[in-house]
Motif scaffolding. Structure first.
Motif, PDB file in Angstrom:
ATOM      1  N   THR B  32       0.847  -1.205   0.000  1.00  0.00           N
ATOM      2  CA  THR B  32       0.000   0.000   0.000  1.00  0.00           C
ATOM      3  C   THR B  32       0.879   1.251   0.000  1.00  0.00           C
ATOM      4  O   THR B  32       1.799   1.364   0.813  1.00  0.00           O
ATOM      5  CB  THR B  32      -0.897   0.010   1.253  1.00  0.00           C
ATOM      6  N   GLY B  33       0.546   2.180  -0.891  1.00  0.00           N
ATOM      7  CA  GLY B  33       1.290   3.441  -0.968  1.00  0.00           C
ATOM      8  C   GLY B  33       2.589   3.255  -1.722  1.00  0.00           C
ATOM      9  O   GLY B  33       3.027   2.120  -1.962  1.00  0.00           O
ATOM     10  N   GLY B  34       3.181   4.370  -2.082  1.00  0.00           N
ATOM     11  CA  GLY B  34       4.467   4.306  -2.784  1.00  0.00           C
ATOM     12  C   GLY B  34       4.311   3.748  -4.184  1.00  0.00           C
ATOM     13  O   GLY B  34       3.208   3.488  -4.651  1.00  0.00           O
ATOM     14  N   ILE B 132      12.256   6.250   0.717  1.00  0.00           N
ATOM     15  CA  ILE B 132      12.876   5.449   1.782  1.00  0.00           C
ATOM     16  C   ILE B 132      11.997   5.502   3.042  1.00  0.00           C
ATOM     17  O   ILE B 132      11.892   4.512   3.776  1.00  0.00           O
ATOM     18  CB  ILE B 132      14.323   5.950   2.055  1.00  0.00           C
ATOM     19  N   GLY B 133      11.352   6.623   3.256  1.00  0.00           N
ATOM     20  CA  GLY B 133      10.405   6.727   4.371  1.00  0.00           C
ATOM     21  C   GLY B 133       9.284   5.705   4.227  1.00  0.00           C
ATOM     22  O   GLY B 133       8.877   5.063   5.198  1.00  0.00           O
ATOM     23  N   GLN B 134       8.800   5.527   3.002  1.00  0.00           N
ATOM     24  CA  GLN B 134       7.751   4.531   2.756  1.00  0.00           C
ATOM     25  C   GLN B 134       8.274   3.123   3.044  1.00  0.00           C
ATOM     26  O   GLN B 134       7.592   2.295   3.657  1.00  0.00           O
ATOM     27  CB  GLN B 134       7.290   4.641   1.296  1.00  0.00           C
ATOM     28  N   SER B 136      10.427   2.271   5.145  1.00  0.00           N
ATOM     29  CA  SER B 136      10.574   2.028   6.584  1.00  0.00           C
ATOM     30  C   SER B 136       9.263   1.532   7.196  1.00  0.00           C
ATOM     31  O   SER B 136       9.275   0.731   8.135  1.00  0.00           O
ATOM     32  CB  SER B 136      11.090   3.283   7.298  1.00  0.00           C
ATOM     33  N   VAL B 137       8.135   2.013   6.673  1.00  0.00           N
ATOM     34  CA  VAL B 137       6.839   1.514   7.163  1.00  0.00           C
ATOM     35  C   VAL B 137       6.657   0.057   6.753  1.00  0.00           C
ATOM     36  O   VAL B 137       6.274  -0.791   7.565  1.00  0.00           O
ATOM     37  CB  VAL B 137       5.673   2.378   6.618  1.00  0.00           C
ATOM     38  N   TRP B 138       6.939  -0.246   5.491  1.00  0.00           N
ATOM     39  CA  TRP B 138       6.772  -1.628   5.001  1.00  0.00           C
ATOM     40  C   TRP B 138       7.676  -2.589   5.768  1.00  0.00           C
ATOM     41  O   TRP B 138       7.324  -3.735   6.007  1.00  0.00           O
ATOM     42  CB  TRP B 138       7.070  -1.713   3.506  1.00  0.00           C
ATOM     43  N   ARG B 140       8.542  -2.391   8.922  1.00  0.00           N
ATOM     44  CA  ARG B 140       7.879  -2.696  10.196  1.00  0.00           C
ATOM     45  C   ARG B 140       6.701  -3.640   9.965  1.00  0.00           C
ATOM     46  O   ARG B 140       6.421  -4.494  10.808  1.00  0.00           O
ATOM     47  CB  ARG B 140       7.386  -1.414  10.867  1.00  0.00           C
ATOM     48  N   GLU B 141       6.027  -3.473   8.820  1.00  0.00           N
ATOM     49  CA  GLU B 141       4.881  -4.347   8.520  1.00  0.00           C
ATOM     50  C   GLU B 141       5.300  -5.808   8.436  1.00  0.00           C
ATOM     51  O   GLU B 141       4.527  -6.694   8.763  1.00  0.00           O
ATOM     52  CB  GLU B 141       4.217  -3.936   7.198  1.00  0.00           C
TER      53      GLU B 141
END
Lengths: 159, 159
Positions: B32-34, B132-134, B136-138, B140-141
């Motif tokens: 999701t996203g990116g 790269i911010g995106q 970092s979320v993935w 953690r997912e």
């Protein structure tokens, strides 16, 4: 350097506007990755920029206010504006002779670190862009189009 | 300017290393996203940097290779290194007199835009940090610690 700060401030403003169309529940919900939820991330961005730049201005480290005091779009917008007013003169007054000045900082363990001013300035820039990237994923998760991250076509270089 | 490119290149390398410990399935999964999945996002970062900087170098726009040719960590690492070799001399040769040069670009609709070189350079920097911010979320997912986004303490300012 200034243009990247101006980019961040413009993008941040766009995200505050974006927040107006999102429910309080979504704004405050704890999300995967990043420092927390959407509003907390914006608070964190403001707080980190304010704290580091205050240091470069030679001011004592500001006390981090409790997030609860700003867990509302308008209150956070006002907090961001107040911090901005304090730090903007330093950013606009930046010149390359300041690159190699040193700021001495202490971590939670009491260890001291010396950072070049130029390193801190770029750290603050990258910090905000990175967290905004996280926000863009969360935005899609709640079915909303994120604010564009494009730096081009924002009028930043028109003058 | 150079320091922010060096930061991006170092972070990108760290992410390639990180990818080695993640299954192919996770790396290729649409998220999701990116711009897509983890590996596709790294491909996109390389491709966008290469394409814009080639333009600033006065070269014709490179043909975007199919992602399928690089849907593998080592192949993508090699592609990134090849692109880097071509563009690095321009980044290292950058000076402030190049800020206001113009690059003429055309969008999909055939409309022409003129961009200052300085605008493109900062766009490319922000583009990578944002994606790269995106990532970092993935990260953690899928239950993994992301690469630190900190620009401080990377040795970038030691010299």
């Amino acid at each position: 350097m200034l243009k990247l700060f101006e980019y961040n401030w413009q993008v941040r403003k766009d995200w505050f506007d974006w927040c107006e169309s999102v429910s309080e529940k979504e704004l405050l919900e704890r999300r995967t990755g990043g420092p927390g939820g959407i509003l907390y991330t914006l608070f964190h961005i403001v707080e980190v920029e304010y704290s580091w730049i205050s240091g470069l201005q030679g001011k004592p480290e500001p006390q981090e206010p409790p997030f609860e005091d700003y867990a509302d779009v308008q209150k956070l917008r006002d907090y961001s504006a107040r911090c901005h007013e304090e730090i903007a003169p330093f950013i606009y007054g930046w010149n390359s002779s300041m690159e190699t000045r040193f700021l001495s900082d202490q971590n939670a363990k009491g260890e001291r670190f010396d950072f070049k001013y130029g390193e801190i300035m770029r750290h603050v820039i990258a910090h905000e862009i990175h967290h905004i990237g996280q926000m863009s994923v969360w935005s899609r998760e709640i079915g909303k189009q994120p604010i564009t991250a494009n730096l081009i076509r924002r009028g930043l270089f028109d003058i």
